[in-house]
Design an enzyme around this catalytic site. Structure first.
Site, PDB file in Angstrom:
ATOM      1  N   GLU A   1      12.356 -28.025  -8.782  1.00 33.94           N
ATOM      2  CA  GLU A   1      13.369 -26.936  -9.562  1.00 33.94           C
ATOM      3  C   GLU A   1      13.298 -27.010 -11.000  1.00 33.94           C
ATOM      4  OE1 GLU A   1      15.247 -24.728  -7.670  1.00 33.94           O
ATOM      5  OE2 GLU A   1      16.325 -23.900  -9.181  1.00 33.94           O
TER       6      GLU A   1
ATOM      7  N   TYR B   1      21.316 -26.697 -12.317  1.00 34.60           N
ATOM      8  CA  TYR B   1      20.870 -27.841 -11.447  1.00 34.60           C
ATOM      9  C   TYR B   1      19.419 -28.217 -11.796  1.00 34.60           C
ATOM     10  CZ  TYR B   1      18.566 -30.240  -7.619  1.00 34.60           C
ATOM     11  OH  TYR B   1      17.912 -31.339  -6.913  1.00 34.60           O
TER      12      TYR B   1
ATOM     13  N   SER C   1      13.053 -33.216  -9.274  1.00 32.23           N
ATOM     14  CA  SER C   1      12.726 -32.120  -8.487  1.00 32.23           C
ATOM     15  C   SER C   1      11.884 -31.063  -8.875  1.00 32.23           C
ATOM     16  CB  SER C   1      14.254 -31.439  -8.291  1.00 32.23           C
ATOM     17  OG  SER C   1      14.108 -30.101  -7.905  1.00 32.23           O
TER      18      SER C   1
HETATM   19  P1  NAP Z   1      21.957 -34.156  -0.246  1.00 31.00           P
HETATM   20  O1  NAP Z   1      21.828 -34.321   1.063  1.00 31.00           O
HETATM   21  O2  NAP Z   1      22.852 -33.271  -1.048  1.00 31.00           O
HETATM   22  O3  NAP Z   1      22.824 -35.608  -0.453  1.00 31.00           O
HETATM   23  C1  NAP Z   1      23.238 -35.812  -2.026  1.00 31.00           C
HETATM   24  C2  NAP Z   1      23.878 -37.189  -1.958  1.00 31.00           C
HETATM   25  O4  NAP Z   1      24.696 -37.418  -3.265  1.00 31.00           O
HETATM   26  C3  NAP Z   1      25.186 -37.232  -0.919  1.00 31.00           C
HETATM   27  O5  NAP Z   1      25.194 -38.674  -0.271  1.00 31.00           O
HETATM   28  C4  NAP Z   1      26.442 -37.223  -1.984  1.00 31.00           C
HETATM   29  O6  NAP Z   1      27.601 -37.739  -1.162  1.00 31.00           O
HETATM   30  C5  NAP Z   1      25.868 -37.828  -3.023  1.00 31.00           C
HETATM   31  N1  NAP Z   1      26.884 -37.783  -4.107  1.00 31.00           N
HETATM   32  C6  NAP Z   1      27.221 -36.449  -4.752  1.00 31.00           C
HETATM   33  N2  NAP Z   1      27.904 -36.709  -5.818  1.00 31.00           N
HETATM   34  C7  NAP Z   1      28.158 -38.057  -5.989  1.00 31.00           C
HETATM   35  C8  NAP Z   1      28.920 -38.552  -6.716  1.00 31.00           C
HETATM   36  N3  NAP Z   1      29.471 -38.353  -7.770  1.00 31.00           N
HETATM   37  N4  NAP Z   1      28.913 -39.959  -6.630  1.00 31.00           N
HETATM   38  C9  NAP Z   1      28.130 -40.860  -5.558  1.00 31.00           C
HETATM   39  N5  NAP Z   1      27.603 -39.969  -4.718  1.00 31.00           N
HETATM   40  C10 NAP Z   1      27.524 -38.506  -4.898  1.00 31.00           C
HETATM   41  O7  NAP Z   1      20.847 -34.249  -1.014  1.00 31.00           O
HETATM   42  P2  NAP Z   1      19.302 -34.658  -0.518  1.00 31.00           P
HETATM   43  O8  NAP Z   1      18.609 -33.427   0.030  1.00 31.00           O
HETATM   44  O9  NAP Z   1      19.436 -35.952   0.277  1.00 31.00           O
HETATM   45  O10 NAP Z   1      18.463 -35.154  -1.954  1.00 31.00           O
HETATM   46  C11 NAP Z   1      18.484 -36.362  -2.337  1.00 31.00           C
HETATM   47  C12 NAP Z   1      18.296 -36.135  -3.998  1.00 31.00           C
HETATM   48  O11 NAP Z   1      16.988 -35.814  -4.084  1.00 31.00           O
HETATM   49  C13 NAP Z   1      19.208 -35.464  -4.721  1.00 31.00           C
HETATM   50  O12 NAP Z   1      19.351 -36.019  -5.919  1.00 31.00           O
HETATM   51  C14 NAP Z   1      18.557 -34.207  -4.763  1.00 31.00           C
HETATM   52  O13 NAP Z   1      18.887 -33.337  -6.052  1.00 31.00           O
HETATM   53  C15 NAP Z   1      17.123 -34.514  -4.904  1.00 31.00           C
HETATM   54  N6  NAP Z   1      15.900 -33.689  -4.389  1.00 31.00           N
HETATM   55  C16 NAP Z   1      16.136 -32.961  -3.206  1.00 31.00           C
HETATM   56  C17 NAP Z   1      15.118 -32.360  -2.699  1.00 31.00           C
HETATM   57  C18 NAP Z   1      15.156 -31.803  -1.362  1.00 31.00           C
HETATM   58  O14 NAP Z   1      14.189 -30.806  -1.095  1.00 31.00           O
HETATM   59  N7  NAP Z   1      15.971 -32.270  -0.704  1.00 31.00           N
HETATM   60  C19 NAP Z   1      13.767 -32.103  -3.573  1.00 31.00           C
HETATM   61  C20 NAP Z   1      13.961 -32.451  -4.709  1.00 31.00           C
HETATM   62  C21 NAP Z   1      14.960 -33.255  -5.123  1.00 31.00           C
HETATM   63  P3  NAP Z   1      28.664 -37.058  -0.254  1.00 31.00           P
HETATM   64  O15 NAP Z   1      28.159 -37.403   1.093  1.00 31.00           O
HETATM   65  O16 NAP Z   1      29.895 -37.776  -0.679  1.00 31.00           O
HETATM   66  O17 NAP Z   1      28.763 -35.640  -0.930  1.00 31.00           O
HETATM   67  N1  GDD Z   2      20.353 -21.517   0.304  1.00 31.67           N
HETATM   68  C1  GDD Z   2      19.929 -20.270   0.640  1.00 31.67           C
HETATM   69  N2  GDD Z   2      20.672 -19.344   1.467  1.00 31.67           N
HETATM   70  N3  GDD Z   2      18.811 -20.008   0.155  1.00 31.67           N
HETATM   71  C2  GDD Z   2      18.331 -18.646   0.419  1.00 31.67           C
HETATM   72  C3  GDD Z   2      19.037 -17.796   1.135  1.00 31.67           C
HETATM   73  C4  GDD Z   2      20.237 -18.144   1.732  1.00 31.67           C
HETATM   74  O1  GDD Z   2      20.948 -17.438   2.523  1.00 31.67           O
HETATM   75  N4  GDD Z   2      18.200 -16.467   1.295  1.00 31.67           N
HETATM   76  C5  GDD Z   2      17.256 -17.059   0.463  1.00 31.67           C
HETATM   77  N5  GDD Z   2      17.197 -17.990   0.082  1.00 31.67           N
HETATM   78  C6  GDD Z   2      16.069 -18.467  -0.934  1.00 31.67           C
HETATM   79  C7  GDD Z   2      16.823 -19.025  -2.235  1.00 31.67           C
HETATM   80  O2  GDD Z   2      17.081 -18.087  -3.068  1.00 31.67           O
HETATM   81  C8  GDD Z   2      15.531 -19.979  -2.646  1.00 31.67           C
HETATM   82  O3  GDD Z   2      14.734 -19.045  -3.363  1.00 31.67           O
HETATM   83  C9  GDD Z   2      14.843 -20.538  -1.213  1.00 31.67           C
HETATM   84  O4  GDD Z   2      15.395 -19.625  -0.417  1.00 31.67           O
HETATM   85  C10 GDD Z   2      15.148 -21.973  -0.956  1.00 31.67           C
HETATM   86  O5  GDD Z   2      16.810 -22.144  -1.220  1.00 31.67           O
HETATM   87  P1  GDD Z   2      17.411 -23.396  -0.898  1.00 31.67           P
HETATM   88  O6  GDD Z   2      17.032 -23.704   0.529  1.00 31.67           O
HETATM   89  O7  GDD Z   2      18.647 -23.443  -1.037  1.00 31.67           O
HETATM   90  O8  GDD Z   2      16.696 -24.759  -1.732  1.00 31.67           O
HETATM   91  P2  GDD Z   2      16.055 -24.699  -3.464  1.00 31.67           P
HETATM   92  O9  GDD Z   2      14.797 -24.514  -3.489  1.00 31.67           O
HETATM   93  O10 GDD Z   2      17.103 -23.721  -4.153  1.00 31.67           O
HETATM   94  O11 GDD Z   2      16.693 -26.041  -3.646  1.00 31.67           O
HETATM   95  C11 GDD Z   2      16.337 -27.282  -2.843  1.00 31.67           C
HETATM   96  O12 GDD Z   2      15.056 -27.640  -3.422  1.00 31.67           O
HETATM   97  C12 GDD Z   2      14.821 -28.222  -4.722  1.00 31.67           C
HETATM   98  C13 GDD Z   2      13.319 -28.633  -5.018  1.00 31.67           C
HETATM   99  O13 GDD Z   2      12.692 -27.524  -5.271  1.00 31.67           O
HETATM  100  C14 GDD Z   2      17.178 -28.293  -3.051  1.00 31.67           C
HETATM  101  O14 GDD Z   2      17.125 -29.250  -2.022  1.00 31.67           O
HETATM  102  C15 GDD Z   2      17.517 -29.003  -4.275  1.00 31.67           C
HETATM  103  O15 GDD Z   2      18.218 -30.040  -4.294  1.00 31.67           O
HETATM  104  C16 GDD Z   2      16.060 -29.235  -4.433  1.00 31.67           C
HETATM  105  O16 GDD Z   2      15.891 -30.151  -5.823  1.00 31.67           O
END
Ligand code: NAP
Ligand code: GDD
Length: 337
Positions: A128, A150, A126
């Site tokens: 992050e 995280y 990520s």
């Molecule tokens: P998400 O919607 O939160 O999905 C997370 C998945 O992990 C869900 O299927 C959840 O299952 C499963 N999980 C959590 N704990 C588990 C456990 N103990 N055993 C088995 N399964 C478990 O996340 P996403 O947005 O699809 O992201 C996919 C991956 O990419 C994550 O690793 C996230 O950290 C990473 N990532 C995401 C982003 C982004 O912007 N979306 C960016 C960078 C990296 P349940 O349905 O049972 O909760």
């Molecule tokens: N969630 C949330 N809720 N975020 C807010 C809000 C609110 O009400 N108001 C402002 N924000 C700001 C957060 O402080 C952060 O700076 C930004 O919006 C994005 O927040 P999120 O959408 O929660 O995503 P994230 O950047 O913290 O994390 C996501 O992206 C990562 C990749 O950089 C997640 O998908 C992580 O799993 C992923 O790794």
């Protein structure tokens, strides 16, 4: 014979898009799901995936369950998407986040090493991890400075993936993905929180939208584009790590402005901020340089930020209209006489 893929986290946003992508490529798709008292397969329902994938119960916390699963499925490729992925929860549940998001990666790698080290492995790293960014834009060589439990857990997952590649010659890749969103995003993340609120406010179901830091900037792309990059990484002749990003950043304020414009409202009348939603340590800005993915994988993002916001708001408008119509029909059933 079709190739077999195993996706951990198949019930999540990326899991659903990746499963659809791999099915379209002709893969036999298997998904790892953890046991819950109710089935949480809504995203797979949206993409009509439920009957086209094979689901197996296992858990990132349970080593033997992962070994047994990999023995059973005999996958050619494993995509490790499962994690505790919400940053604020990582501050309130740091140990559980470390168990899932950090040690969980080692459990999957150990299972592969034990059962068949020839299996190709993708780790969901990520942006992050860049946290307090050391340069802009961030690329594969930019040093990490994670700002949340995280981010720290993901940095561990990233390095253990590299370590297994270097120590055991495994085909293990880490995709450093910047934020990617879609109509299937959970409502706790800011993009979907905003698109859902804009739609509900438009139809009078909500008065206000309370947010945290409006100045935070992110490099937001579309999840459907990003899962293609995961697959491409595992099709190369050599394993490597890649940044996946659009290279363009926007603030949360820009996001709100665009979403409310889409529903024809002035956001300043509806949006308030609350300091309780600020994080103990914030990632103020992220912007990725995906040049390596562009040249080596021939990958480019297709959907712009404006299209992404419009798509998310339009889907939420449709959903809200459907739920209003369903409530109306239930309150006022048609007379049959
Ligand atoms: P998400 O919607 O939160 O999905 C997370 C998945 O992990 C869900 O299927 C959840 O299952 C499963 N999980 C959590 N704990 C588990 C456990 N103990 N055993 C088995 N399964 C478990 O996340 P996403 O947005 O699809 O992201 C996919 C991956 O990419 C994550 O690793 C996230 O950290 C990473 N990532 C995401 C982003 C982004 O912007 N979306 C960016 C960078 C990296 P349940 O349905 O049972 O909760
Ligand atoms: N969630 C949330 N809720 N975020 C807010 C809000 C609110 O009400 N108001 C402002 N924000 C700001 C957060 O402080 C952060 O700076 C930004 O919006 C994005 O927040 P999120 O959408 O929660 O995503 P994230 O950047 O913290 O994390 C996501 O992206 C990562 C990749 O950089 C997640 O998908 C992580 O799993 C992923 O790794």
């Amino acid at each position: 014979m079709s190739r077999r893929a195993l996706i951990t986290g198949i019930t999540g946003q990326d899991g659903a898009y990746l499963a659809e992508f791999l099915l379209n490529k002709g893969y036999e798709v298997h998904g790892m799901v953890r046991r819950a008292s109710t089935e949480g397969f809504e995203r797979m329902g949206h993409l009509q995936l439920r009957d086209r994938v094979h689901l197996h119960q296992a858990d990132l916390l349970d080593q033997l369950s992962i070994i047994t699963l990999i023995k059973e499925v005999k996958p050619h490729e494993v995509y490790n998407l499962a994690a505790q992925s919400f940053v604020p929860t990582s501050f309130t549940q740091p140990l559980l986040t470390a168990e899932f998001t950090a040690l969980g990666v080692t459990r999957v790698l150990e299972a592969i090493r034990d059962v068949d080290p020839g299996i190709r492995f993708y780790q969901a790293s990520s942006s992050e991890m860049f946290g307090r960014v050391q340069e802009e834009p961030q690329n594969e060589r930019t040093p990490f400075w994670p700002r949340s439990p995280y981010g720290v857990a993901k940095a561990y997952g990233h390095w253990i993936t590299i370590n297994y590649r270097e120590s055991y010659g495994m085909f293990a890749c880490s995709g450093i993905l910047f934020n990617h969103e879609s109509p299937l995003r959970s409502k706790e993340f800011v993009t979907r929180k905003v698109s859902d609120a804009a739609a509900r406010i438009k139809y009078g179901l909500q008065d206000k939208l309370i947010l945290g830091n409006l100045d935070a900037q992110r490099d937001w792309g579309f999840a459907g584009d990003y899962v293609e990059a995961m697959w491409l990484m595992l099709q190369q002749s050599e394993p490597a790590d890649y940044v996946i990003a659009t290279g363009i950043k926007h603030s949360v304020r820009d996001l709100v402005d665009l979403a409310f414009q889409r529903v024809g409202l002035d956001w300043k009348k509806y949006v308030e901020t609350d300091s309780h939603l600020l994080r103990p340590a914030e990632v103020n800005t992220l912007c990725g340089d995906a040049s390596l993915a562009r040249t080596k994988l021939c990958w480019t993002p297709k959907m712009s930020f404006a299209q992404l916001v419009a798509t998310m708001v339009d889907e939420d408008l449709k959903r809200v209209r459907r739920s209003i119509a369903a409530e109306k029909a239930a309150a006022d059933p048609p007379r049959l006489d």
